[in-house]
Motif scaffolding. Sequence first.
Motif, PDB file in Angstrom:
ATOM      1  N   ARG A  23       0.836  -1.204   0.000  1.00  7.44           N
ATOM      2  CA  ARG A  23       0.000   0.000   0.000  1.00  7.44           C
ATOM      3  C   ARG A  23       0.869   1.253   0.000  1.00  7.44           C
ATOM      4  O   ARG A  23       1.974   1.245   0.527  1.00  7.44           O
ATOM      5  CB  ARG A  23      -0.922   0.011   1.210  1.00  7.44           C
ATOM      6  N   ASP A  24       0.315   2.325  -0.555  1.00  2.00           N
ATOM      7  CA  ASP A  24       1.017   3.603  -0.494  1.00  2.00           C
ATOM      8  C   ASP A  24       0.667   4.303   0.813  1.00  2.00           C
ATOM      9  O   ASP A  24      -0.060   3.763   1.647  1.00  2.00           O
ATOM     10  CB  ASP A  24       0.704   4.469  -1.726  1.00  2.00           C
ATOM     11  N   ALA A  25       1.174   5.508   1.011  1.00  2.08           N
ATOM     12  CA  ALA A  25       0.964   6.245   2.261  1.00  2.08           C
ATOM     13  C   ALA A  25      -0.514   6.533   2.522  1.00  2.08           C
ATOM     14  O   ALA A  25      -0.936   6.647   3.666  1.00  2.08           O
ATOM     15  CB  ALA A  25       1.758   7.540   2.240  1.00  2.08           C
ATOM     16  N   ALA A  26      -1.305   6.636   1.468  1.00  2.00           N
ATOM     17  CA  ALA A  26      -2.735   6.901   1.617  1.00  2.00           C
ATOM     18  C   ALA A  26      -3.550   5.635   1.854  1.00  2.00           C
ATOM     19  O   ALA A  26      -4.761   5.698   2.050  1.00  2.00           O
ATOM     20  CB  ALA A  26      -3.253   7.624   0.374  1.00  2.00           C
ATOM     21  N   GLY A  27      -2.909   4.479   1.802  1.00  2.00           N
ATOM     22  CA  GLY A  27      -3.615   3.226   2.030  1.00  2.00           C
ATOM     23  C   GLY A  27      -4.128   2.560   0.765  1.00  2.00           C
ATOM     24  O   GLY A  27      -4.800   1.531   0.831  1.00  2.00           O
ATOM     25  N   ASN A  28      -3.829   3.131  -0.388  1.00  4.27           N
ATOM     26  CA  ASN A  28      -4.259   2.529  -1.644  1.00  4.27           C
ATOM     27  C   ASN A  28      -3.393   1.314  -1.960  1.00  4.27           C
ATOM     28  O   ASN A  28      -2.184   1.327  -1.745  1.00  4.27           O
ATOM     29  CB  ASN A  28      -4.139   3.541  -2.788  1.00  4.27           C
TER      30      ASN A  28
END
Length: 105
Positions: A23-28
């Motif tokens: 996941r990326d920092a935004a949770g995607n």
Amino acid sequence: MTRFRAVPIDEAREGAVLYDDVRDAAGNVLLPRATALDGAMLRALVRRGVATLHVVADVPAPDHLAAERARVRARLAYLCRHAGDGPANGLLRLVVEQYRLAELP
């Protein structure tokens, strides 16, 4: 016994299989779990700032796995040596043994 290992992105190899979603920092979700990594994916993850991956750990050899199961059973026998032979104690030992053996691959 864990079934994954944390690998720094610069040490990750093509063909490794993801244990968890990346996941990326935004949770995607960048890559879903169970994805086999290739070079393009690894380069894209580096560009996205991913530092560590959780990949599926190598499966131990059958003889090592059998030895680990025997070690778990021997340890439980030792821990339960003074518990008595009552039905509740036997059931508790069985449940704990199943739980500990389920952690093995």
